[in-house]
Design an enzyme around this catalytic site. Structure first.
Site: not given
Length: 476
Positions: A169, A222, A227, A244, A278, A380
């Site tokens: 996806k 993502g 997650g 991740e 990331c 982040e």
């Protein structure tokens, strides 16, 4: 553009469509189906039917097919890169690098297809054991919008080489290049049903894929919120997971570092893909002895970066991927000044000018005087904002680097091996670079610690994550 199910284009069961918008111009690039739960069910059924024949092929046969797909990606790399820039926004040279990088990943997995995966264990009078690795079955892969082509390679390469079938996806804002590459796999001779692509939202198509009982593994790249949601949804049926979930990578520049090289590393590490990576440099720590010199050169070079449409030659940094992403960065910068958590040294606003009005452009931004407990250092920041701090010694730098809840990557810039050893031993990160940042060849295992997720991608470690051991015990 249509989905790919059972090796064929599929318009989906519903009538809803998702518009893919060029982030530099605001123009419509293409429409893709908003895949439904029924579409996901059809894709999983297709993958399940294809699994038996695909898993019975030798790894060498599967590797040869990956190699043919890589040849086609290289053949069409210019067209694929242009499409990637139009849907994602990055400069065309970065898009070309990413597409070629995907081909490189597929070539790597093709190259290791002849290596045996298993071991023989002699137990003397008790007998002998043959330990092999077997595929899991139907796997699901959920791709983000920031590096969709590279991450497709990370997931498709080891999954298919191991003998699994896959339902992928893509991200809603950047699915087009993934679909094109899936079509190239079909052209390369991949049997129908081995690789299926369902476009759609995470809330509908993504959750349907994650919850499907016949999906034995989910590989997701993502944010942490999604997650954790995936972990909850798969917990009851014990599906294998690779998650991740991002990072807040520190870059530590010691007093003995090559300043010019480190400045270039900081610029590429933070502003590559408009900071939407990331493993981007998200926190820059400078030794007090070189901080002033470093900042003079860094500020000059950052202010000289050309921001614009990624298809225009000479563009150094493209737009953010979506208006929502641009607005998040604008909010972050506003809160820095509103909460007295730093001083904007350069940038800190959208790019002015009529030619930028329809795009999601934001100036490369440097922030100084950042207190240790600032939100900018804890969270982040997925965009072109770089906080800069100073430190007096290595122990302090390591302590500050480890204040984040993330542990994806980190880099140290130095000529001293003792410093490298100390940093590597004590910093919390899944990968540590020395005198570089961001580089991730397919041979190198990639993944993080703590809030950055679980599992590893790339290398033989990825093969392990898409297989399980099966033991034959011979009692004589």
């Amino acid at each position: 553009m249509e989905m790919l199910i059972n090796g064929k284009a599929d318009a989906g069961n519903g009538s809803a469509w998702i518009e893919v918008i060029n982030p530099a111009t605001g123009e419509l690039v293409e429409r893709v189906p908003a895949g439904s739960k029924d579409d996901v069910n059809a894709a999983v059924e297709s993958a399940d039917l294809a699994f038996g024949a695909w898993s019975e092929k030798t790894m060498r046969e599967r590797g040869l097919l990956l190699g043919r797909a890589a040849e086609l990606v290289r053949r069409d790399h210019k067209q694929l890169a242009e499409l990637l820039t139009r849907e994602q926004g990055k400069p065309i040279r970065e898009a070309i690098d990413e597409v070629r990088g995907c081909a490189n990943i597929l070539e790597y997995y093709a190259s290791i297809a002849g290596k045996p995966a298993g071991e023989a264990v002699s137990l003397g009078k008790a007998g002998d054991c043959l330990v092999t690795r077997v595929p899991l079955g139907v796997c699901g892969a959920i791709i983000p919008w920031n590096m969709p082509v590279i991450i497709m390679g990370w997931k498709v390469g080891p999954a298919l080489l191991s003998g699994n079938t896959l339902v992928l996806k893509p991200a809603s804002t950047a699915p087009l290049t993934n679909l094109k590459i899936a079509g190239l796999f079909s052209e390369a001779g991949l049997p129908a049903g081995v690789l299926n692509v369902v476009t759609g939202s995470g809330e509908i198509a993504g959750e349907a894929l994650v919850q499907h009982k016949r999906v034995k593994k989910i590989s997701f790249t993502g944010n942490g919120i999604t997650g954790r949601r995936i972990r909850e949804l798969t917990g009851n049926r014990l599906a294998a997971l690779t998650l991740e979930l991002g990072g807040s990578d520190p870059m530590i520049v010691m007093a003995d570092a090559d300043v010019k090289k480190a400045v270039e590393g900081a610029i590429r590490g933070r502003f590559y893909n408009a900071g939407q990576v990331c493993t981007a440099v998200k926190r820059l720590y400078l030794h007090e002895k070189i901080a002033e010199e470093f900042m003079r050169e860094l500020t000059t070079k950052v202010e000289g970066l050309k921001v614009g449409n990624g298809l225009v030659p000479g563009t150094d940094m493209g737009p953010l991927n979506s208006p929502a992403q641009r607005d998040r960065i604008a909010t972050v910068v506003h809160e820095i000044t509103a909460n007295d958590e730093g001083k904007i040294l350069t940038g800190g606003c959208p790019v002015p000018g009529k030619e930028y009005e329809r795009g999601n452009f934001y100036k490369p931004t440097l922030v100084g005087d950042v207190p240790p407990d600032a939100a900018l250092l804890k969270n982040e920041i997925f965009g072109p904002v770089l906080p800069v701090m100073t430190f007096p010694d290595l122990a302090t730098a390591i302590a500050e680097a480890n204040r984040s809840l993330y542990g994806l990557g980190a880099s140290v810039w130095t000529r001293d091996l003792a410093t490298v050893k100390e940093f590597f031993t004590h910093v919390h990160a899944g990968i540590v670079w020395v005198n570089r940042h961001l580089t991730l060849p397919p041979e190198v295992p990639f993944g993080g610690t703590e809030e950055s997720g679980i599992g590893r991608e790339n290398g033989f470690h990825a093969i392990d994550s898409y297989t399980q051991t099966k033991t034959l015990f011979l009692g004589w």
